[in-house]
Design a protein around this motif. Structure first.
Motif, PDB file in Angstrom:
ATOM      1  N   ALA A   1       0.926  -1.225  -0.005  1.00 43.72           N
ATOM      2  CA  ALA A   1       0.128  -0.011  -0.049  1.00 43.72           C
ATOM      3  C   ALA A   1       0.971   1.197   0.043  1.00 43.72           C
ATOM      4  O   ALA A   1       2.191   1.408   0.408  1.00 43.72           O
ATOM      5  CB  ALA A   1      -0.977   0.015   1.188  1.00 43.72           C
ATOM      6  N   GLN A   2       0.410   2.370  -0.543  1.00 43.29           N
ATOM      7  CA  GLN A   2       1.180   3.615  -0.774  1.00 43.29           C
ATOM      8  C   GLN A   2       1.142   4.320   0.782  1.00 43.29           C
ATOM      9  O   GLN A   2       0.149   4.413   1.377  1.00 43.29           O
ATOM     10  CB  GLN A   2       0.356   4.318  -1.751  1.00 43.29           C
ATOM     11  CG  GLN A   2       1.231   5.602  -2.146  1.00 43.29           C
ATOM     12  CD  GLN A   2       0.237   6.366  -3.253  1.00 43.29           C
ATOM     13  OE1 GLN A   2      -0.610   6.423  -3.177  1.00 43.29           O
ATOM     14  NE2 GLN A   2       1.205   6.852  -4.242  1.00 43.29           N
ATOM     15  N   VAL A   3       2.248   4.902   0.707  1.00 47.00           N
ATOM     16  CA  VAL A   3       2.508   5.626   2.128  1.00 47.00           C
ATOM     17  C   VAL A   3       2.023   7.018   2.122  1.00 47.00           C
ATOM     18  O   VAL A   3       2.650   7.891   1.074  1.00 47.00           O
ATOM     19  CB  VAL A   3       3.841   5.588   2.734  1.00 47.00           C
ATOM     20  CG1 VAL A   3       4.060   6.487   3.992  1.00 47.00           C
ATOM     21  CG2 VAL A   3       4.438   4.287   2.954  1.00 47.00           C
ATOM     22  N   LEU A   4       0.919   7.329   2.764  1.00 43.11           N
ATOM     23  CA  LEU A   4       0.445   8.726   2.692  1.00 43.11           C
ATOM     24  C   LEU A   4       1.120   9.919   3.513  1.00 43.11           C
ATOM     25  O   LEU A   4       1.222  10.966   3.374  1.00 43.11           O
ATOM     26  CB  LEU A   4      -1.081   8.731   2.957  1.00 43.11           C
ATOM     27  CG  LEU A   4      -1.996   7.737   2.094  1.00 43.11           C
ATOM     28  CD1 LEU A   4      -3.330   7.975   2.537  1.00 43.11           C
ATOM     29  CD2 LEU A   4      -1.840   8.194   0.520  1.00 43.11           C
ATOM     30  N   VAL A   5       1.406   9.307   4.723  1.00 41.38           N
ATOM     31  CA  VAL A   5       2.266  10.247   5.666  1.00 41.38           C
ATOM     32  C   VAL A   5       3.356   9.342   6.423  1.00 41.38           C
ATOM     33  O   VAL A   5       2.977   8.223   6.693  1.00 41.38           O
ATOM     34  CB  VAL A   5       1.348  10.517   6.856  1.00 41.38           C
ATOM     35  CG1 VAL A   5       2.001  11.558   7.761  1.00 41.38           C
ATOM     36  CG2 VAL A   5       0.105  11.306   5.998  1.00 41.38           C
ATOM     37  N   ARG A   6       4.576   9.943   6.647  1.00 42.75           N
ATOM     38  CA  ARG A   6       5.595   9.315   7.166  1.00 42.75           C
ATOM     39  C   ARG A   6       6.124  10.303   8.067  1.00 42.75           C
ATOM     40  O   ARG A   6       6.457  11.502   7.826  1.00 42.75           O
ATOM     41  CB  ARG A   6       6.745   8.964   6.109  1.00 42.75           C
ATOM     42  CG  ARG A   6       8.004   8.315   6.827  1.00 42.75           C
ATOM     43  CD  ARG A   6       9.012   7.906   5.675  1.00 42.75           C
ATOM     44  NE  ARG A   6       8.583   6.780   4.972  1.00 42.75           N
ATOM     45  CZ  ARG A   6       8.403   6.718   3.487  1.00 42.75           C
ATOM     46  NH1 ARG A   6       8.886   7.670   2.806  1.00 42.75           N
ATOM     47  NH2 ARG A   6       7.886   5.658   3.044  1.00 42.75           N
ATOM     48  N   CYS A   7       6.425   9.773   9.219  1.00 46.51           N
ATOM     49  CA  CYS A   7       6.898  10.612  10.477  1.00 46.51           C
ATOM     50  C   CYS A   7       8.229  10.046  10.980  1.00 46.51           C
ATOM     51  O   CYS A   7       8.394   8.742  11.055  1.00 46.51           O
ATOM     52  CB  CYS A   7       6.027  10.783  11.758  1.00 46.51           C
ATOM     53  SG  CYS A   7       4.687  11.877  11.429  1.00 46.51           S
ATOM     54  N   GLU A   8       9.343  10.905  10.976  1.00 47.10           N
ATOM     55  CA  GLU A   8      10.722  10.122  11.463  1.00 47.10           C
ATOM     56  C   GLU A   8      11.100  10.887  12.459  1.00 47.10           C
ATOM     57  O   GLU A   8      11.655  12.154  12.273  1.00 47.10           O
ATOM     58  CB  GLU A   8      11.521  10.304  10.060  1.00 47.10           C
ATOM     59  CG  GLU A   8      11.088   9.592   8.884  1.00 47.10           C
ATOM     60  CD  GLU A   8      11.864   9.721   7.595  1.00 47.10           C
ATOM     61  OE1 GLU A   8      12.733   8.949   7.153  1.00 47.10           O
ATOM     62  OE2 GLU A   8      11.425  10.754   6.857  1.00 47.10           O
TER      63      GLU A   8
END
Length: 227
Positions: free
Chosen positions: A3-10
């Protein structure tokens, strides 16, 4: 297929203020929100849930770490359209009638007025609001106003729906209507949905549950998301 990543927090952190009086609302948060994912974020008041949601939405910027939207684009491309936010209070515009309140973001996004009005009516109907299209905000009950805010958020057919304690000021009946509408819209639109809540009954309606404690985010889903 992944599935496509819509939000990524690092490693995201958000601190308010400086010096001894600084408040660390979020610290060390790392997560990904995928297309069509349905997540409840629980935790007590003051645990950082709303701040985290505002970071997801691009309404606030982290003081450390990085937030990105790989499946959507830049922060400037989040609205209008791809990312919709439902706030704890309805935050309706006065003196603007219900239909115009829901249609206006579509018009600002470039839709013709008649098309925007038609979409707005379609968004109001599932929430039982079709008979209130000419009402002003001050003529609505609290539950009606919050449902209008939900309709406004969903009318743009978002890919990511972020709802911050959407039932916090509602009775059980109106709260259930709002959660029903959010879940139905997410499934109909193939959108991801994140709801922050301290209500276990709301959290239990979503298939995944994350928890915040003192600004820290735990994404291990134990399905025991007590408030």
């Amino acid at each position: 297929m992944t599935a496509q990543v819509l939000v990524r927090c690092e490693g995201v952190a958000r601190t308010f203020g400086n010096g001894p009086g600084a408040v660390v609302a979020v610290h060390g948060a790392s997560c990904e929100i995928f297309a069509r994912q349905l997540v409840a974020v629980t935790g007590p008041s003051g645990s950082g849930k709303s701040t985290l949601l505002h970071l997801f939405a691009g309404l606030d910027e982290p003081t450390a770490g990085r937030v990105s939207w790989p499946g959507i684009g830049t922060r400037e491309q989040l609205r209008p359209g791809p990312v919709a936010v439902v706030f704890q209070g309805p935050s309706l515009m006065a003196p603007v009638v219900v239909l115009e309140t829901v249609a206006r973001p579509l018009v600002l996004g470039g839709a013709p007025q008649d098309e925007a009005d038609a979409v707005a009516r379609g968004a109001l109907a599932p929430l039982g609001l079709e008979g209130l299209s000419t009402k002003l905000p001050e003529e609505l009950s609290g539950g009606q106003a919050q449902r209008v805010a939900v309709a406004r958020a969903l009318a743009g057919r978002p890919r990511l729906i972020l709802a911050d304690e959407p039932t916090g000021q509602l009775d059980h009946v109106n709260g259930a209507v709002v959660v029903d509408a959010l879940l139905d819209a997410a499934r109909h639109l193939d959108a991801a949905l994140v709801i922050t809540t301290h209500d276990v009954l709301v959290a239990d309606r979503l298939p995944q549950c994350w928890r915040m404690t003192d600004g820290g985010l735990d994404t291990r889903d134990t399905r025991r998301c007590s408030a």
